[in-house]
Design an enzyme around this catalytic site. Structure first.
Site, PDB file in Angstrom:
ATOM      1  N   TYR A  13     -40.517 -39.364 -19.615  1.00  7.95           N
ATOM      2  CA  TYR A  13     -40.924 -40.644 -19.017  1.00  7.95           C
ATOM      3  C   TYR A  13     -42.440 -40.841 -19.059  1.00  7.95           C
ATOM      4  O   TYR A  13     -42.962 -41.681 -19.797  1.00  7.95           O
ATOM      5  CB  TYR A  13     -40.386 -40.690 -17.595  1.00  7.95           C
ATOM      6  CG  TYR A  13     -40.836 -41.846 -16.734  1.00  7.95           C
ATOM      7  CD1 TYR A  13     -40.892 -43.146 -17.231  1.00  7.95           C
ATOM      8  CD2 TYR A  13     -41.175 -41.634 -15.394  1.00  7.95           C
ATOM      9  CE1 TYR A  13     -41.280 -44.202 -16.417  1.00  7.95           C
ATOM     10  CE2 TYR A  13     -41.548 -42.679 -14.575  1.00  7.95           C
ATOM     11  CZ  TYR A  13     -41.608 -43.962 -15.084  1.00  7.95           C
ATOM     12  OH  TYR A  13     -42.005 -44.997 -14.266  1.00  7.95           O
ATOM     13  N   TYR A 139     -41.181 -25.808  -7.236  1.00  7.85           N
ATOM     14  CA  TYR A 139     -41.756 -26.773  -8.179  1.00  7.85           C
ATOM     15  C   TYR A 139     -43.235 -26.996  -7.881  1.00  7.85           C
ATOM     16  O   TYR A 139     -44.094 -26.832  -8.750  1.00  7.85           O
ATOM     17  CB  TYR A 139     -40.999 -28.094  -8.118  1.00  7.85           C
ATOM     18  CG  TYR A 139     -41.759 -29.238  -8.759  1.00  7.85           C
ATOM     19  CD1 TYR A 139     -42.104 -29.195 -10.109  1.00  7.85           C
ATOM     20  CD2 TYR A 139     -42.144 -30.350  -8.014  1.00  7.85           C
ATOM     21  CE1 TYR A 139     -42.816 -30.232 -10.702  1.00  7.85           C
ATOM     22  CE2 TYR A 139     -42.846 -31.388  -8.597  1.00  7.85           C
ATOM     23  CZ  TYR A 139     -43.190 -31.324  -9.934  1.00  7.85           C
ATOM     24  OH  TYR A 139     -43.902 -32.349 -10.505  1.00  7.85           O
TER      25      TYR A 139
END
Length: 323
Positions: A13, A139
């Site tokens: 993206y 993350y």
């Protein structure tokens, strides 16, 4: 002046939109992506494409490159909690290999896709780059570890680097928009309800200390984000690692987003209140003062309705293509 740039994760993206902006600015672009989460059709027309892992970069990265823009990372918070080893291996180990390849090839300019998840739950908002970094999931921790690696590389080997810590990226640019699988971001999830692909949108907690009781987040248009990356290339100075937050500096609540989607699409959006999710801060809003000062960055697509309208157009185009 035009240059030659490697875009890792350029089939995804944000990476794809940045690659498109580089091409439009007259640069030569090579996209490296293993397509584990990206899409071949997401590579912009005009870019060269290499299907492979970032660990393979040493096989062909050479001194003809003027810099690297690094987006190749796994980014699902929930998955990182369930499979932390996947995130340490790819996000940290892969970037270490990439930095080594850059060092060997003499490529000394890097723009890194970092994240607001490095901060964890903030003590104050808006969040500045000097805020404590206490990520609450693997993350965010993996991205913070890479930031530390980059700082060491800059100090020891003269790398010029800029880490851009995104807040909530949204919207679309041309034929490039969000299509994560699974999808976890609010705006595309609400748009799925508008399309009839999802029955309702879950609102996780409506008792936060915010004006309407729902969480407040800072949304930034992906095209504004892309423009910051091009400016960062010009700001990367040898031996320096600059860290900049990217956000609008204004927050919108979950309910404001849902109501905006209703207005933009003209569709009903049923919502269901669900229990709070662990680790969801009430408010996450960025201070982008450093990006404005050091990069000369001024986002121009700050209207939430405009961001949603671009995302809606992309979602409708995709629906037509897949029907």
């Amino acid at each position: 002046m035009s240059g030659k740039y490697l875009v890792t994760g350029g089939a995804g993206y944000v990476g794809g939109v940045v690659a498109q902006h580089l091409i439009e600015a007259g640069h030569e672009v090579v996209v490296l992506d293993n397509l584990s989460t990206g899409f071949r059709e997401g590579v912009p027309t005009g870019a060269s494409f290499v299907e492979g892992d970032i660990r393979d970069a040493a096989k062909w990265l050479d001194s003809s490159y003027d810099g690297v823009l690094h987006f190749a990372a796994f980014s699902q918070v929930g998955e990182s909690v369930a499979k932390p080893e996947k995130y340490w291996d790819n996000n940290v180990g892969g970037t270490m290999a990439l930095l080594g390849a850059m060092r060997e090839a003499g490529v000394r300019r890097l723009v890194f896709s970092s994240t607001a998840a490095t901060y964890g739950e903030p003590e104050q908002v808006p969040i500045t780059e000097s805020a404590p970094t206490r990520p609450t999931n693997p993350y965010g921790a993996s991205k913070l570890a890479v930031d530390h690696m980059i700082s060491g590389e800059a100090a020891a080997h003269g790398l010029g680097a800029v880490s851009l810590r995104y807040f909530n990226v949204a919207g679309a640019y041309g034929r490039q928009g969000e299509r994560h699988d699974p999808e976890s971001h609010l705006i595309p999830l609400v748009l799925q309800v508008a399309q009839g692909r999802r029955e309702s949108i879950s609102v996780y907690g409506d008792d936060y200390p915010t004006p309407d009781g729902t969480c407040v987040r800072d949304y930034i248009h992906v095209a504004d984000l892309a423009e910051a990356h091009l400016l960062a290339l010009g700001a990367a100075a040898p031996g320096e690692h600059l860290v900049c937050n990217l956000g609008n500096g204004e927050g919108f609540s979950v309910r404001e987003v849902v109501e905006t989607v209703r207005k933009v699409t003209g569709r009903p959006i049923p919502e269901v209140v669900a229990p709070r999710r662990g680790g969801d801060p009430a408010v996450l809003v960025a201070s982008a003062a450093t990006a404005r000062e050091r990069l000369g960055w001024n986002p121009s697509r700050t209207d939430l309705a405009g961001i949603v309208a671009d995302a809606w157009e992309f979602a409708q185009q995709r629906a037509e293509q897949t029907d």
